[in-house]
Design an enzyme around this catalytic site. Structure first.
Site, PDB file in Angstrom:
ATOM      1  N   ALA A   1      42.248  46.609  47.510  1.00  0.00           N
ATOM      2  CA  ALA A   1      43.482  47.137  47.799  1.00  0.00           C
ATOM      3  C   ALA A   1      43.932  47.790  46.563  1.00  0.00           C
ATOM      4  CB  ALA A   1      44.460  46.220  48.024  1.00  0.00           C
TER       5      ALA A   1
ATOM      6  N   GLY B   1      40.106  43.597  48.870  1.00  0.00           N
ATOM      7  CA  GLY B   1      40.202  44.251  50.342  1.00  0.00           C
ATOM      8  C   GLY B   1      38.857  45.008  50.770  1.00  0.00           C
TER       9      GLY B   1
ATOM     10  N   GLU C   1      36.896  42.399  52.267  1.00  0.00           N
ATOM     11  CA  GLU C   1      37.525  41.995  53.494  1.00  0.00           C
ATOM     12  C   GLU C   1      37.180  43.046  54.635  1.00  0.00           C
ATOM     13  OE1 GLU C   1      41.565  41.175  51.502  1.00  0.00           O
ATOM     14  OE2 GLU C   1      41.452  39.615  52.674  1.00  0.00           O
TER      15      GLU C   1
ATOM     16  N   GLU D   1      41.144  38.364  43.995  1.00  0.00           N
ATOM     17  CA  GLU D   1      42.528  38.528  44.077  1.00  0.00           C
ATOM     18  C   GLU D   1      43.312  37.394  43.220  1.00  0.00           C
ATOM     19  OE1 GLU D   1      40.708  38.806  46.566  1.00  0.00           O
ATOM     20  OE2 GLU D   1      41.185  40.320  48.058  1.00  0.00           O
TER      21      GLU D   1
HETATM   22  C1  TC6 Z   1      43.291  42.964  47.094  1.00  0.00           C
HETATM   23  O1  TC6 Z   1      42.311  43.747  47.302  1.00  0.00           O
HETATM   24  C2  TC6 Z   1      44.199  42.404  47.973  1.00  0.00           C
HETATM   25  C3  TC6 Z   1      43.897  42.450  49.397  1.00  0.00           C
HETATM   26  C4  TC6 Z   1      44.809  42.048  50.211  1.00  0.00           C
HETATM   27  C5  TC6 Z   1      45.721  43.021  50.784  1.00  0.00           C
HETATM   28  C6  TC6 Z   1      46.855  42.795  52.016  1.00  0.00           C
HETATM   29  N1  TC6 Z   1      43.525  49.446  42.510  1.00  0.00           N
HETATM   30  O2  TC6 Z   1      38.078  48.515  35.441  1.00  0.00           O
HETATM   31  P1  TC6 Z   1      37.802  49.895  35.309  1.00  0.00           P
HETATM   32  C7  TC6 Z   1      41.191  51.553  38.306  1.00  0.00           C
HETATM   33  S1  TC6 Z   1      43.786  42.941  45.180  1.00  0.00           S
HETATM   34  C8  TC6 Z   1      43.961  50.527  41.642  1.00  0.00           C
HETATM   35  O3  TC6 Z   1      38.027  50.590  34.082  1.00  0.00           O
HETATM   36  P2  TC6 Z   1      35.126  49.262  35.783  1.00  0.00           P
HETATM   37  C9  TC6 Z   1      41.494  51.120  37.011  1.00  0.00           C
HETATM   38  O4  TC6 Z   1      42.857  51.043  36.736  1.00  0.00           O
HETATM   39  C10 TC6 Z   1      42.465  44.041  44.420  1.00  0.00           C
HETATM   40  N2  TC6 Z   1      43.257  51.015  40.435  1.00  0.00           N
HETATM   41  O5  TC6 Z   1      35.981  50.416  35.644  1.00  0.00           O
HETATM   42  C11 TC6 Z   1      41.042  52.132  35.972  1.00  0.00           C
HETATM   43  O6  TC6 Z   1      41.974  53.348  36.223  1.00  0.00           O
HETATM   44  P3  TC6 Z   1      42.137  54.123  34.788  1.00  0.00           P
HETATM   45  C12 TC6 Z   1      41.059  43.183  44.434  1.00  0.00           C
HETATM   46  C13 TC6 Z   1      42.207  50.398  40.482  1.00  0.00           C
HETATM   47  O7  TC6 Z   1      33.806  50.157  36.205  1.00  0.00           O
HETATM   48  C14 TC6 Z   1      39.785  52.734  36.970  1.00  0.00           C
HETATM   49  O8  TC6 Z   1      39.782  52.321  38.240  1.00  0.00           O
HETATM   50  N3  TC6 Z   1      40.371  44.007  43.747  1.00  0.00           N
HETATM   51  C15 TC6 Z   1      41.626  49.260  41.030  1.00  0.00           C
HETATM   52  O9  TC6 Z   1      34.762  48.590  34.308  1.00  0.00           O
HETATM   53  C16 TC6 Z   1      38.480  52.204  36.599  1.00  0.00           C
HETATM   54  O10 TC6 Z   1      38.367  50.840  36.418  1.00  0.00           O
HETATM   55  C17 TC6 Z   1      40.099  43.598  42.231  1.00  0.00           C
HETATM   56  O11 TC6 Z   1      40.926  42.917  41.908  1.00  0.00           O
HETATM   57  C18 TC6 Z   1      42.296  48.789  42.291  1.00  0.00           C
HETATM   58  N4  TC6 Z   1      41.910  47.849  43.019  1.00  0.00           N
HETATM   59  O12 TC6 Z   1      35.317  48.142  36.652  1.00  0.00           O
HETATM   60  C19 TC6 Z   1      39.303  44.589  41.544  1.00  0.00           C
HETATM   61  N5  TC6 Z   1      40.526  48.880  40.635  1.00  0.00           N
HETATM   62  O13 TC6 Z   1      40.665  54.761  34.699  1.00  0.00           O
HETATM   63  C20 TC6 Z   1      39.782  45.172  40.382  1.00  0.00           C
HETATM   64  C21 TC6 Z   1      40.263  49.634  39.491  1.00  0.00           C
HETATM   65  O14 TC6 Z   1      43.253  54.955  35.121  1.00  0.00           O
HETATM   66  N6  TC6 Z   1      39.070  46.096  39.586  1.00  0.00           N
HETATM   67  N7  TC6 Z   1      41.336  50.320  39.347  1.00  0.00           N
HETATM   68  O15 TC6 Z   1      42.196  52.970  33.674  1.00  0.00           O
HETATM   69  C22 TC6 Z   1      38.057  45.810  38.806  1.00  0.00           C
HETATM   70  O16 TC6 Z   1      37.628  44.544  38.791  1.00  0.00           O
HETATM   71  C23 TC6 Z   1      37.504  46.872  38.100  1.00  0.00           C
HETATM   72  O17 TC6 Z   1      38.185  48.040  38.104  1.00  0.00           O
HETATM   73  C24 TC6 Z   1      35.938  47.049  38.844  1.00  0.00           C
HETATM   74  C25 TC6 Z   1      35.262  48.540  38.244  1.00  0.00           C
HETATM   75  C26 TC6 Z   1      35.150  46.068  38.857  1.00  0.00           C
HETATM   76  C27 TC6 Z   1      36.275  47.695  40.221  1.00  0.00           C
END
Ligand code: TC6
Length: 694
Positions: free
Chosen positions: A63, A102, A105, A125
């Protein structure tokens, strides 16, 4: 139709492509596009099946976290997924990169899943203080069983495609081009007349309620203070005990509770803060950087060895220098033992142990360092010793080599002045154990060049650290605040608290241990040496002698001597209050005419924490840290401040800066102590009714 999701026909298969850089997060536009394109695909008579794929680097990685906390805008993700799951055409998710949260999901709402070998899938999450709130907690147990689902949802760690295949999350692992592989798989399913496969309709194995109570017990210690892991367990239990729709309802309630919880707000703050620290104000992304292909560490002690391991782990050859052969051999043996232990736990292979050891080259001669790109000094905390080392480095190192010091408190500008190239000198303050702790406090001296600062920040990420750039002052950001807290903890004991009480208050706030258990772990002699050095270098600002100095001089150095502020039984790290220390404290009070009084837990909390907040404000005011988030990331990754409180300054905002300012001013008036003089920034923010982050 939304621009970030598009529909096209590839022969007889409809392709829904998500294109929303950087990580195809499921923001409102993507959700809307996914629904529109699905409907288009279902109406397209030529499409016999549909494939969902992410453009760019990944399948949706979750998400859009930036939307959390804002007013919801439809369609909601659970509804999007439900519509996919209701499709009467086969839908196949084609996964590459990281299908997380998400994203996974969505894939679970599809009938089948194809993944590239390099892909990873997961439900992280929980690390944001949330749970998979779009059906993940209800669908995953139906697919892989409750226990395996708990491991993924409560642990939050992604799994590789081949492991996901083994448990049935992924139906086919493909090499080469993902789209081609997914199209071929879809055509095969169509040709085989494969059935639609809706996870919601799968039976879920009935589990004993013990599974859930036992799971809760098993995580209780590690997840102390966190809310989300326990909610995750409840949601998976609902999947087992309730029909699908009711389980979804329960998941929704639990998710909604977490979304507004202070814990999740704090954890989401930390997620972004960790990424923001890399973007240093005044140091643009395109700042030139030096190429670091090799490194050297001076000192093969615990710190030097740990630092060297980071480089070997990242595949960077590293020399390690000691002056005495036996110390060098001992240091190398410790490194090997650390690697062997990791291999025993199955986290690396024996082959990796050998590869990493082969990258570490021991040496006794400074002349061997003439070709390295970076040297990090990790010797004794003493200015004379540092001077000798940096004079030598200046003599042997090639022009352009970065000369770094791992000092935790000493003046980096002075250290730089021992060389003829202060622009190449920088602090790289690792935290012990250096191969484990994620923080790297990079200290920019007055003359450190932009290029060198940008290089060490970049290098931090390469070696798996979170680098934070700070300026020079005694103890930099982390230890400067820590020393104030430690001194206050001692002062509280002087006045009547006992060490175990002080430790418990801070442990209960969420620290991994209290101030006294921490100094016992680090070694009481470490603080003693710093104080002694300060008494020599800057007597006016040095702390007065206290009972902890007496402890050190009596050989009570902490865990390593099984006696420090607390006693320790052999092989046991549990601190046990010591009558010997109580007597020493009593003697100190008597000698200094202190009338002991009862001190409340609240007073301990306020004095230990507010003094850090006040110091943090001074640090910001002086520009030693650029932003509150730099301070918070340092406390989380360097000192184990609980993530679910978001950092010391984030926590301060939750208390209210006016409350803190009033107390700091009151203590300042009562004590006249300079340390308690309210920071101008704290005063200003409090009077404006603001927080550090508002
Ligand atoms: C969920 O899904 C809930 C669902 C239920 C709903 C009802 N959203 O980490 P990096 C940005 S909760 C927005 O440097 P990498 C990040 O801020 C979510 N932005 O890259 C950064 O921005 P910047 C569950 C996001 O290659 C840029 O992308 N998912 C999101 O080292 C690059 O990120 C997670 O928890 C996001 N979801 O790693 C996954 N994700 O460039 C969270 C990233 O402006 N993300 N950004 O600073 C990660 O673990 C890592 O970002 C990665 C990529 C493994 C996807």
């Amino acid at each position: 139709m939304s621009e970030v999701v598009s529909y096209r026909l590839e022969g007889d298969i409809g392709v829904i492509g998500v294109d929303y850089p950087p990580v195809n997060a499921l923001g409102q536009g993507v959700r809307e596009g996914l629904v529109n394109c699905l409907r288009q695909g279902l109406e397209d008579d030529q499409a016999k099946a549909l494939v969902v794929i992410g453009e760019g680097r990944t399948f949706p990685a979750g998400a859009d976290i930036r939307e959390f906390g804002k007013p919801p805008a439809g369609p909601a993700l659970p509804d999007v997924i439900s519509e996919y799951e209701s499709s009467d055409k086969l839908v196949i998710a084609a996964i590459h990169g990281t299908a997380l949260g998400g994203g996974l999901e969505v894939a679970l709402g599809c009938d089948y899943r194809v993944a590239l070998e390099s892909a990873k899938v997961g439900l992280p999450e929980v690390k944001l203080g949330l749970l998979p709130g779009a059906g993940g907690t209800q669908r995953l147990p139906r697919l892989v069983g409750a226990k395996a689902a708990l491991d993924m949802i409560v642990g939050g760690n992604p799994v590789k495609a081949k492991d996901a295949f083994k448990v049935g999350i992924v139906d086919e692992v493909v090499g080469g081009d993902l789209l081609e592989g997914a199209l071929a798989y879809a055509r095969k399913l169509v040709a085989d007349n494969a059935p639609l496969r809706k996870i919601r309709d799968l039976d879920v194995k009935k589990e004993d309620a013990d599974l859930f109570t036992n799971y809760e017990k098993s995580i209780a210690r590690k997840q102390r203070g966190f809310k989300a892991p326990f909610h995750c367990i409840k949601a998976v239990q609902a999947a087992v005990e309730l029909p699908f729709d009711e389980g979804m309802k329960r998941e929704r309630e639990l998710f909604a509770e977490l979304l507004v919880s202070p814990e999740s707000r704090a954890q989401r703050h930390v997620f972004f803060a960790e990424r923001e620290v890399a973007k240093v104000p005044g140091l643009p992304k395109d700042t030139a950087k030096r190429d670091v292909k090799s490194a050297a560490i001076i000192g093969a002690g615990t710190m030097g060895g740990g630092i060297a391991m980071n480089f070997a782990n990242a595949g960077i050859p590293v020399k390690i220098l000691e002056v005495k052969e036996d110390a060098l051999e001992r240091g190398i043996a410790v490194i090997r033992k650390n690697y062997e232990n990791t291999a025993k736990k199955g986290r690396i292979t024996q082959e990796q142990v050998e590869q990493r050891m082969a990258l570490i080259q021991p040496t006794l001669s400074y002349d061997d360092l003439s070709d390295v790109d970076l040297v990090i000094e990790a010797v004794f905390e003493n200015m004379d010793v540092k001077k000798a080392v940096f004079t030598e480095l200046d003599r042997v190192c090639k022009p352009g080599a970065i000369l770094a010091t791992n000092t935790s408190t000493l003046d980096v500008n002075r250290i730089a002045s021992f060389t003829k190239r202060p622009e190449d000198v920088v602090g790289m303050h690792f935290f012990s154990p250096a191969n484990v702790m994620k923080l790297l406090e990079n200290v920019r001296g007055e003359k450190t060049s932009d290029e060198v600062a940008a290089t060490v920040m970049d290098l931090s990420r390469r070696i798996g650290k979170v680098g934070v750039l700070v300026g020079v002052c005694h103890g930099f950001v982390g230890n400067r605040m820590l020393h104030k807290r430690q001194a206050e903890a001692v002062q509280l004991v002087n006045e009547g608290a006992n060490p175990a009480q002080v430790d418990k208050v801070l442990f209960d706030l969420g620290f991994p241990m209290g101030p006294f258990a921490m100094s016992d772990l680090a070694g009481m002699d470490v603080g003693y040496r710093i104080r002694e050095e300060l008494r020599k270098e800057d007597p006016d600002n040095a702390p007065p002698r206290n009972w902890t100095d007496d402890l050190v001089e009596q050989g009570r150095l902490g865990q390593k001597t099984q006696a420090g502020v607390f006693d320790y039984k052999e092989g046991d790290r549990t601190p046990v209050p010591s009558s010997e220390v109580d007597a020493l404290i009593a003697k100190f009070r008597e000698e200094n005419g202190i009338q002991s009084r009862d001190i409340s837990d609240q007073e301990i909390l306020e004095r230990c924490m507010y003094i850090m907040v006040n110091e943090g404000a001074k640090i910001l005011e002086e520009g030693i840290a650029a932003r509150p988030l730099d301070v918070d990331v340092i406390w989380i990754y360097g000192y184990g401040f609980p993530v679910y409180r978001g950092g010391v300054l984030f926590w301060a905002d939750s208390v209210g800066l006016k409350t803190i300012y009033d107390k700091v001013s009151q203590i300042h008036q009562e004590t006249g102590s300079d340390t308690w003089k309210p920071a101008a920034l704290l005063e200003k923010l409090a009077k404006e009714g603001k927080g550090f982050y508002s």
